[in-house]
Design a protein around this motif. Structure first.
Motif, PDB file in Angstrom:
ATOM      1  N   PHE A  33       0.857  -1.182   0.000  1.00 49.85           N
ATOM      2  CA  PHE A  33       0.000   0.000   0.000  1.00 49.85           C
ATOM      3  C   PHE A  33       0.897   1.236   0.000  1.00 49.85           C
ATOM      4  O   PHE A  33       1.039   1.942   1.002  1.00 49.85           O
ATOM      5  N   ASP A  34       1.517   1.506  -1.165  1.00 47.92           N
ATOM      6  CA  ASP A  34       2.407   2.648  -1.292  1.00 47.92           C
ATOM      7  C   ASP A  34       1.611   3.951  -1.338  1.00 47.92           C
ATOM      8  O   ASP A  34       0.406   3.968  -1.596  1.00 47.92           O
ATOM      9  N   VAL A  35       2.300   5.068  -1.119  1.00 49.63           N
ATOM     10  CA  VAL A  35       1.690   6.387  -1.206  1.00 49.63           C
ATOM     11  C   VAL A  35       1.874   6.904  -2.632  1.00 49.63           C
ATOM     12  O   VAL A  35       2.992   6.943  -3.143  1.00 49.63           O
ATOM     13  N   PRO A  36       0.808   7.325  -3.311  1.00 53.95           N
ATOM     14  CA  PRO A  36       0.936   7.720  -4.716  1.00 53.95           C
ATOM     15  C   PRO A  36       1.789   8.970  -4.920  1.00 53.95           C
ATOM     16  O   PRO A  36       1.894   9.834  -4.047  1.00 53.95           O
ATOM     17  N   GLU A  37       2.373   9.064  -6.103  1.00 52.43           N
ATOM     18  CA  GLU A  37       3.079  10.263  -6.538  1.00 52.43           C
ATOM     19  C   GLU A  37       2.085  11.408  -6.745  1.00 52.43           C
ATOM     20  O   GLU A  37       0.975  11.207  -7.233  1.00 52.43           O
ATOM     21  N   THR A  38       2.504  12.618  -6.369  1.00 54.79           N
ATOM     22  CA  THR A  38       1.706  13.815  -6.629  1.00 54.79           C
ATOM     23  C   THR A  38       2.617  14.914  -7.159  1.00 54.79           C
ATOM     24  O   THR A  38       3.809  14.967  -6.835  1.00 54.79           O
ATOM     25  N   TYR A  39       2.056  15.799  -7.962  1.00 52.55           N
ATOM     26  CA  TYR A  39       2.797  16.973  -8.423  1.00 52.55           C
ATOM     27  C   TYR A  39       1.795  18.041  -8.834  1.00 52.55           C
ATOM     28  O   TYR A  39       0.592  17.779  -8.972  1.00 52.55           O
ATOM     29  N   GLY A  40       2.301  19.269  -9.031  1.00 55.96           N
ATOM     30  CA  GLY A  40       1.378  20.328  -9.398  1.00 55.96           C
ATOM     31  C   GLY A  40       2.045  21.655  -9.634  1.00 55.96           C
ATOM     32  O   GLY A  40       3.260  21.828  -9.441  1.00 55.96           O
ATOM     33  N   ARG A  96      -2.011  16.900  -9.356  1.00 53.04           N
ATOM     34  CA  ARG A  96      -2.218  15.579  -9.951  1.00 53.04           C
ATOM     35  C   ARG A  96      -1.890  14.524  -8.913  1.00 53.04           C
ATOM     36  O   ARG A  96      -0.829  14.561  -8.277  1.00 53.04           O
ATOM     37  N   ILE A  97      -2.809  13.554  -8.726  1.00 50.85           N
ATOM     38  CA  ILE A  97      -2.590  12.433  -7.805  1.00 50.85           C
ATOM     39  C   ILE A  97      -2.691  11.146  -8.612  1.00 50.85           C
ATOM     40  O   ILE A  97      -3.742  10.849  -9.190  1.00 50.85           O
ATOM     41  N   ASN A  98      -1.622  10.369  -8.645  1.00 53.28           N
ATOM     42  CA  ASN A  98      -1.545   9.169  -9.491  1.00 53.28           C
ATOM     43  C   ASN A  98      -1.891   7.914  -8.699  1.00 53.28           C
ATOM     44  O   ASN A  98      -1.035   7.074  -8.399  1.00 53.28           O
ATOM     45  N   TYR A  99      -3.180   7.768  -8.394  1.00 49.40           N
ATOM     46  CA  TYR A  99      -3.632   6.603  -7.634  1.00 49.40           C
ATOM     47  C   TYR A  99      -3.389   5.292  -8.381  1.00 49.40           C
ATOM     48  O   TYR A  99      -3.121   4.257  -7.764  1.00 49.40           O
ATOM     49  N   SER A 100      -3.493   5.299  -9.709  1.00 48.90           N
ATOM     50  CA  SER A 100      -3.435   4.046 -10.460  1.00 48.90           C
ATOM     51  C   SER A 100      -2.066   3.385 -10.405  1.00 48.90           C
ATOM     52  O   SER A 100      -1.936   2.205 -10.739  1.00 48.90           O
ATOM     53  N   ASP A 101      -1.017   4.133  -9.991  1.00 46.62           N
ATOM     54  CA  ASP A 101       0.321   3.550  -9.893  1.00 46.62           C
ATOM     55  C   ASP A 101       0.492   2.657  -8.676  1.00 46.62           C
ATOM     56  O   ASP A 101       1.508   1.973  -8.540  1.00 46.62           O
ATOM     57  N   VAL A 102      -0.468   2.676  -7.762  1.00 46.46           N
ATOM     58  CA  VAL A 102      -0.434   1.804  -6.587  1.00 46.46           C
ATOM     59  C   VAL A 102      -1.398   0.655  -6.852  1.00 46.46           C
ATOM     60  O   VAL A 102      -2.613   0.849  -6.925  1.00 46.46           O
ATOM     61  N   ALA A 103      -0.878  -0.548  -7.025  1.00 48.15           N
ATOM     62  CA  ALA A 103      -1.684  -1.683  -7.500  1.00 48.15           C
ATOM     63  C   ALA A 103      -2.891  -1.955  -6.617  1.00 48.15           C
ATOM     64  O   ALA A 103      -3.994  -2.211  -7.112  1.00 48.15           O
ATOM     65  N   SER A 104      -2.724  -1.906  -5.307  1.00 46.65           N
ATOM     66  CA  SER A 104      -3.825  -2.227  -4.412  1.00 46.65           C
ATOM     67  C   SER A 104      -4.947  -1.190  -4.482  1.00 46.65           C
ATOM     68  O   SER A 104      -6.093  -1.491  -4.152  1.00 46.65           O
ATOM     69  N   VAL A 105      -4.623   0.014  -4.927  1.00 45.81           N
ATOM     70  CA  VAL A 105      -5.626   1.067  -5.077  1.00 45.81           C
ATOM     71  C   VAL A 105      -6.163   1.114  -6.497  1.00 45.81           C
ATOM     72  O   VAL A 105      -7.366   1.238  -6.726  1.00 45.81           O
ATOM     73  N   GLY A 106      -5.274   1.017  -7.492  1.00 42.84           N
ATOM     74  CA  GLY A 106      -5.648   1.249  -8.876  1.00 42.84           C
ATOM     75  C   GLY A 106      -6.138   0.043  -9.655  1.00 42.84           C
ATOM     76  O   GLY A 106      -6.874   0.204 -10.637  1.00 42.84           O
ATOM     77  N   ASN A 107      -5.751  -1.164  -9.249  1.00 40.60           N
ATOM     78  CA  ASN A 107      -6.217  -2.336  -9.990  1.00 40.60           C
ATOM     79  C   ASN A 107      -7.722  -2.507  -9.828  1.00 40.60           C
ATOM     80  O   ASN A 107      -8.252  -2.359  -8.729  1.00 40.60           O
ATOM     81  N   ILE A 115      -6.397  11.379 -10.640  1.00 42.71           N
ATOM     82  CA  ILE A 115      -7.268  12.554 -10.636  1.00 42.71           C
ATOM     83  C   ILE A 115      -6.465  13.842 -10.746  1.00 42.71           C
ATOM     84  O   ILE A 115      -5.303  13.924 -10.331  1.00 42.71           O
ATOM     85  N   ASN A 116      -7.100  14.855 -11.321  1.00 43.89           N
ATOM     86  CA  ASN A 116      -6.632  16.234 -11.289  1.00 43.89           C
ATOM     87  C   ASN A 116      -7.488  16.996 -10.283  1.00 43.89           C
ATOM     88  O   ASN A 116      -8.704  16.798 -10.212  1.00 43.89           O
ATOM     89  N   VAL A 117      -6.847  17.875  -9.523  1.00 47.36           N
ATOM     90  CA  VAL A 117      -7.544  18.711  -8.550  1.00 47.36           C
ATOM     91  C   VAL A 117      -7.267  20.172  -8.899  1.00 47.36           C
ATOM     92  O   VAL A 117      -6.108  20.565  -9.076  1.00 47.36           O
TER      93      VAL A 117
END
Length: 413
Positions: A251-258, A277-288, A309-311
């Protein structure tokens, strides 16, 4: 007045219980109380020492100060299942009514160019508690829900390259705790690669380290631009839930940038905004996705199916006087939960998309400042579409809203 040593304050804060929130997905909409008052806008601002959670370059504009704050967070989460006799019902996930979320920051101006600081904050989390188990139709027993809490500590250094441009780097440590309940019974156990590590094993913990980089630049006398990046944080696994989360409990913490801007329209008014930008899909347990179902816990196992998602955040601040500042803001986020993934996300209905915020700061003396912020996360619903296809048909619908109230105290040395 007697000065409070930063280490003593940090120890006092660390004794408070970890808590959870879910705003932009399961990330907070604003890391400090001042940022919350502007719907989370922070990249191009130097609100306070907790600003390093968003952009460590802000350190060079802060000076020496201590910040303490607490947020009261009250989410309303509900689910409804229809079209499937085994699961049909209205489900209330508010067994745990509200939460307290502490924050602490300290900054120090070492020289004209160099500053350093540390911030302790909760960047994300999720909690649900269903006394009436939505999965009882699959043989699950007991109450159902999850509890995810994440505590972040970012130590940062800021450096002023020129009079108008600063950069910053931060090392972030994250400690997280997780518990799942009521995801049991024959149906779920048959979906798991390790049924003994699927549910109802109490709280487990994991931790890891990540990197933050930031820049703030005053490109004109009235306009500041900013950029920030936080790396994906690889944490060790939740071993007690290696039969639930992909990658044997990962359960890694996703990459974010902005990017951000702050425009001082006149001496009293500032308009500012962020894109995150929050890249949830890069964490398999969250994005799969859950469907097509692969065994839970495997390297590429099923998950919650969250999308990146974009915020978008926009806020204003108004200096009524040298003692009083008002703030307001609005933010909008993409929907992380697809309509096809609502059944499993009854456990994690992070579907809120819009926030409306108000805040203010009062300075009773040049050294002290009191800040409050109130945010309403507007009610949002996601209606299922094929969400129970693997369980005999029907749909699961999710909804969530939130009330968020923050209070903070700052002391400048």
């Amino acid at each position: 007045m007697n000065k409070l040593h930063p280490l003593a304050a940090a120890i006092a804060l660390a004794t408070l219980p970890l808590t959870a929130e879910a705003t932009n997905g399961y990330f907070t909409h604003g890391n400090s109380i001042k940022a919350q008052g502007m719907a989370g806008v922070s990249y191009a601002m130097a609100h306070d020492s907790i600003s390093v959670a968003s952009n460590p370059a802000a350190l060079t504009a802060l000076g020496d100060q201590l910040d303490l704050g607490v947020t009261w967070f009250k989410p309303e989460r509900d689910a409804r299942i229809s079209g499937n006799p085994a699961f049909n019902g209205q489900y209330d996930g508010n067994g745990d009514k509200s939460f307290w979320i502490p924050e602490l920051g300290f900054s120090r101006q070492h020289s004209e160019r160099l500053a350093y600081g540390v911030a302790m904050y909760a960047n994300g989390g999720m909690n649900t508690s269903y006394a009436n188990n939505p999965y009882a139709g699959a043989g699950a027993t007991g109450d159902a829900g999850v509890d995810l809490s994440q505590l972040f500590v970012t130590s940062s250094v800021g450096y002023r390259l020129t009079e108008r441009h600063s950069v910053g780097v931060g090392l972030t440590y994250v400690y997280q705790m997780f518990e799942a309940r009521g995801v049991n019974g024959p149906a779920f156990e048959s979906m798991s690669s390790n049924p003994a590590a699927l549910s109802d094993n109490g709280h487990d913990s994991s931790d890891g380290f990540g990197l933050k980089l930031g820049w703030q630049g005053q490109v004109t006398d009235t306009l500041t631009l900013a950029a920030s990046w936080s790396s994906k944080i690889k944490t060790d696994s939740f071993s007690d839930y290696r039969g639930l989360f992909a990658e044997q409990g990962g359960f890694d913490v996703p990459e974010t940038y902005g990017l951000g801007f702050a425009w001082q329209m006149n001496p009293q008014w500032t308009l500012a905004g962020d894109w995150q930008r929050i890249n949830y899909s890069d964490v398999a347990s969250v994005g799969n996705p859950l469907i097509p179902i692969t065994q839970l816990g495997q390297d590429n196992g099923s998950g919650f199916g969250w999308q990146d998602i974009n915020v978008y955040k926009l806020g204003v601040s108004y200096d009524w006087s040298s003692r009083l500042t008002f703030r307001a803001g609005y933010s909008y986020a993409d929907q992380p939960v697809p309509s096809s993934e609502t059944f499993f996300n009854i456990l994690a209905p992070g579907v809120v998309q819009e926030h409306v915020s108000l805040g203010a700061s009062w300075r009773p003396s040049p050294a002290q400042e009191l800040t409050f912020a109130y945010t309403r996360a507007l009610e949002e619903s996601v209606e299922g579409n094929g969400s129970l296809a693997a369980f005999g048909g029907g749909e699961a619908d999710l909804s969530m809203s939130q009330d968020i109230l923050g209070l903070a105290w700052s002391y400048r040395f």
